[in-house]
Design a protein around this motif. Sequence first.
Motif, short mmCIF file in Angstrom:
data_model
loop_
_atom_site.label_atom_id
_atom_site.label_comp_id
_atom_site.label_asym_id
_atom_site.label_seq_id
_atom_site.Cartn_x
_atom_site.Cartn_y
_atom_site.Cartn_z
N HIS A 88 0.81 -1.21 0.00
CA HIS A 88 0.00 0.00 0.00
C HIS A 88 0.85 1.27 0.00
N GLY A 89 2.12 1.17 0.30
CA GLY A 89 2.99 2.33 0.27
C GLY A 89 3.29 2.83 -1.13
N LEU A 90 2.86 2.08 -2.16
CA LEU A 90 3.11 2.48 -3.54
C LEU A 90 2.00 3.35 -4.10
N GLU A 91 1.10 3.83 -3.27
CA GLU A 91 -0.07 4.56 -3.76
C GLU A 91 0.29 5.79 -4.59
N PRO A 92 1.31 6.61 -4.22
CA PRO A 92 1.65 7.75 -5.09
C PRO A 92 2.05 7.32 -6.50
N LEU A 93 2.86 6.27 -6.60
CA LEU A 93 3.23 5.75 -7.91
C LEU A 93 2.01 5.20 -8.64
N HIS A 94 1.15 4.52 -7.90
CA HIS A 94 -0.06 3.95 -8.49
C HIS A 94 -0.92 5.05 -9.10
N THR A 95 -1.09 6.14 -8.38
CA THR A 95 -1.90 7.25 -8.88
C THR A 95 -1.29 7.86 -10.14
N ALA A 96 0.03 8.01 -10.14
CA ALA A 96 0.70 8.58 -11.31
C ALA A 96 0.53 7.68 -12.53
N LEU A 97 0.64 6.39 -12.34
CA LEU A 97 0.48 5.46 -13.46
C LEU A 97 -0.96 5.41 -13.95
N LYS A 98 -1.91 5.55 -13.06
CA LYS A 98 -3.31 5.62 -13.49
C LYS A 98 -3.53 6.82 -14.42
N ILE A 99 -2.97 7.95 -14.02
CA ILE A 99 -3.09 9.14 -14.86
C ILE A 99 -2.42 8.90 -16.21
N GLY A 100 -1.25 8.25 -16.18
CA GLY A 100 -0.56 7.94 -17.43
C GLY A 100 -1.36 7.03 -18.34
N ALA A 101 -2.05 6.04 -17.75
CA ALA A 101 -2.86 5.12 -18.55
C ALA A 101 -4.01 5.86 -19.22
N VAL A 102 -4.63 6.79 -18.50
CA VAL A 102 -5.73 7.57 -19.07
C VAL A 102 -5.21 8.45 -20.20
N LEU A 103 -4.09 9.11 -19.99
CA LEU A 103 -3.52 9.98 -21.02
C LEU A 103 -3.14 9.18 -22.26
N LEU A 104 -2.62 7.96 -22.06
CA LEU A 104 -2.27 7.11 -23.20
C LEU A 104 -3.50 6.76 -24.01
N ALA A 105 -4.60 6.39 -23.32
CA ALA A 105 -5.83 6.03 -24.03
C ALA A 105 -6.34 7.18 -24.87
N LEU A 106 -6.13 8.41 -24.42
CA LEU A 106 -6.57 9.59 -25.17
C LEU A 106 -5.57 9.94 -26.28
N ALA A 107 -4.28 9.78 -26.00
CA ALA A 107 -3.25 10.19 -26.96
C ALA A 107 -3.28 9.35 -28.23
N VAL A 108 -3.58 8.06 -28.11
CA VAL A 108 -3.54 7.20 -29.30
C VAL A 108 -4.65 7.53 -30.28
N ALA A 109 -5.58 8.38 -29.87
CA ALA A 109 -6.61 8.81 -30.81
C ALA A 109 -6.08 9.84 -31.80
N VAL A 110 -4.95 10.48 -31.49
CA VAL A 110 -4.41 11.52 -32.38
C VAL A 110 -3.00 11.22 -32.87
N VAL A 111 -2.28 10.36 -32.20
CA VAL A 111 -0.91 10.02 -32.57
C VAL A 111 -0.82 8.51 -32.78
N PRO A 112 -0.25 8.08 -33.91
CA PRO A 112 0.30 8.85 -35.02
C PRO A 112 -0.79 9.42 -35.93
N ARG A 113 -0.38 10.32 -36.82
CA ARG A 113 -1.37 10.97 -37.68
C ARG A 113 -2.01 9.99 -38.65
N ARG A 114 -1.23 9.06 -39.17
CA ARG A 114 -1.74 7.99 -40.03
C ARG A 114 -1.44 6.67 -39.36
N ARG A 115 -2.33 5.70 -39.52
CA ARG A 115 -2.07 4.38 -38.92
C ARG A 115 -2.74 3.28 -39.74
N SER A 116 -2.05 2.15 -39.81
CA SER A 116 -2.59 0.96 -40.46
C SER A 116 -3.35 0.14 -39.44
#
Length: 547
Positions: free
Chosen positions: A444-472
């Motif tokens: 349970h002492g890893l909660e700060p890291l856990h929170t940061a990674l949760k935010i990163g996972a959300v940002l990744l899910a949003l980022a792949v909608a625009v990057v890369p510009r073209r995709r197969s």
Amino acid sequence: MLLAIPGAASAQDVSRPESQTKPPPFFSLSARRAVAIADRDANVRRQRARHGPLYGVAYTKARGLWQVSYFQSGEERVQVIVGDRGGRVLESWTGYQVRWRMARGYEGAFGRKLNAPYVWIPLCLLFLLPFVDPRRPFRLLHLDLLVLLGFSASQVFFNRGEIGVSVPLVYPVLAYLLVRMLLAGLRGRAAPGRLLPILPVAAVAFGLVFLVGFRVALNLTDSRVIDVGQSSVTGADRLADGSDIYGQPYSPTDPHGDTYGPVTYLLYVPFEQALPWNGLPDPPAAKAAAIAFDLLTMIGLLVLGRRLRAGPAGWGLGVALAYAWAANPYTLYVMQSNANDSAVAMLLVLALVVMASPVLRGATIALAVAAKFSPAALVPLIARGTGARPSARRLLAFAAAVAAVLAATFLPFVPHGGFRAMYDSTIGYQLARESPFSVWGLEHGLEPLHTALKIGAVLLALAVAVVPRRRSLPQVAALGAAVVIAAQLVITHWFYLYVVWFLPLVLVALFAPLALRGREALGPGLELDPGHVDHLRDQPVPAGAHD
């Protein structure tokens, strides 16, 4: 998700005897005597020395066993199993292994004979065999496939009940796959070499047929239906009877069987109606559903290969994808447990197959969300589709399909308690649950890291909608796998059954770029199908290849 099976009086397989001094029927020990025997256990003595007085309660179990549970302030601290005939301690559990039976390493609890080395190791070798190129021993695909089997190291310790070792070993594998899929999704390039460097497609197809027969036979003769499959069948039975599927326990041992989306239970209705559940364990409907989801996923991969490439090359890609699914031991692990996780894989593969249509891919990803919720992280990616940026008309068509399917699958099943009761049973329960099957649950002492990674996972899910510009389409599969893996890195409860959620996406990301290379990689006379793929060698797919 897997459910905890309580170990104390709430469990269905235990009962408290009427007398503490007289043996109950068919038992030779009394409850008081069973407690006295358990009192001598080392775990009980250590917990008393550490936490103070513990109150022992004896319950009878099946097969002539006693369960002695030790409580302090309403919390079960120790659980001891005493054999009635021999009058000795057979098992003793503390910590999370009191509540979580699946953390105890019971032999055959998951997978049955699949865990035997003489089954597991040959499957791993078969998974690798068609794709090994002895002329290029250091090609990246070899490492990728070995890493996909790397969960086996963790599972060895899980099978021994050593959760403190098994859980951390999962994360290097997930981290590698995340980075690998991000690179594949952003770059869209293939390393040199052929997908099937040695074996002909016909030999791989023959191996696929053999593996399908083996998997079905093993499931019918050796598998066990775990709580996940049992809950799915119970929910399907309730749907068929017109009862609410949310807001009430399914059984004393399954108080949270209503944690899945409505589509999960709907998928099981045909199987439950064909093979009606009689209330006993191991319902045949769960086995039939697990086999069907598995076979449909393989069929989807075969079709996907043909969608990506016309002619024999597409057939070869489809066979390779289906074979890799059939040979991977974790897909069989799901079948042997008769869990519902292959339904997610089936729907995600279908989303790739219908990617060219914004309406169909919107409807399919909505079905996946309405089955297990977490595929919601893929909605931005699937909305974008392939090629260049989609038009507003296509985005609106996708959004309308998602909204229509979600409304059609959720609204009819809102319980009397309303949406709040549905939320509390499903997403609310899953977000609030505790579990020792992640580093976040163990430490349970890893909660700060856990929170940061949760935010990163959300940002990744949003980022792949625009990057890369073209995709197969292979890039979409890679980015989808990265999003799913990122979500699994941060969930509180992770289990090996979840490998199949991203496995087909990873296979498409790894195999398709190799199979879609030029003539020298595929043989003479194999032309690309311009309706499905527009690139040769290492060039990315141009705009509009699918959209």
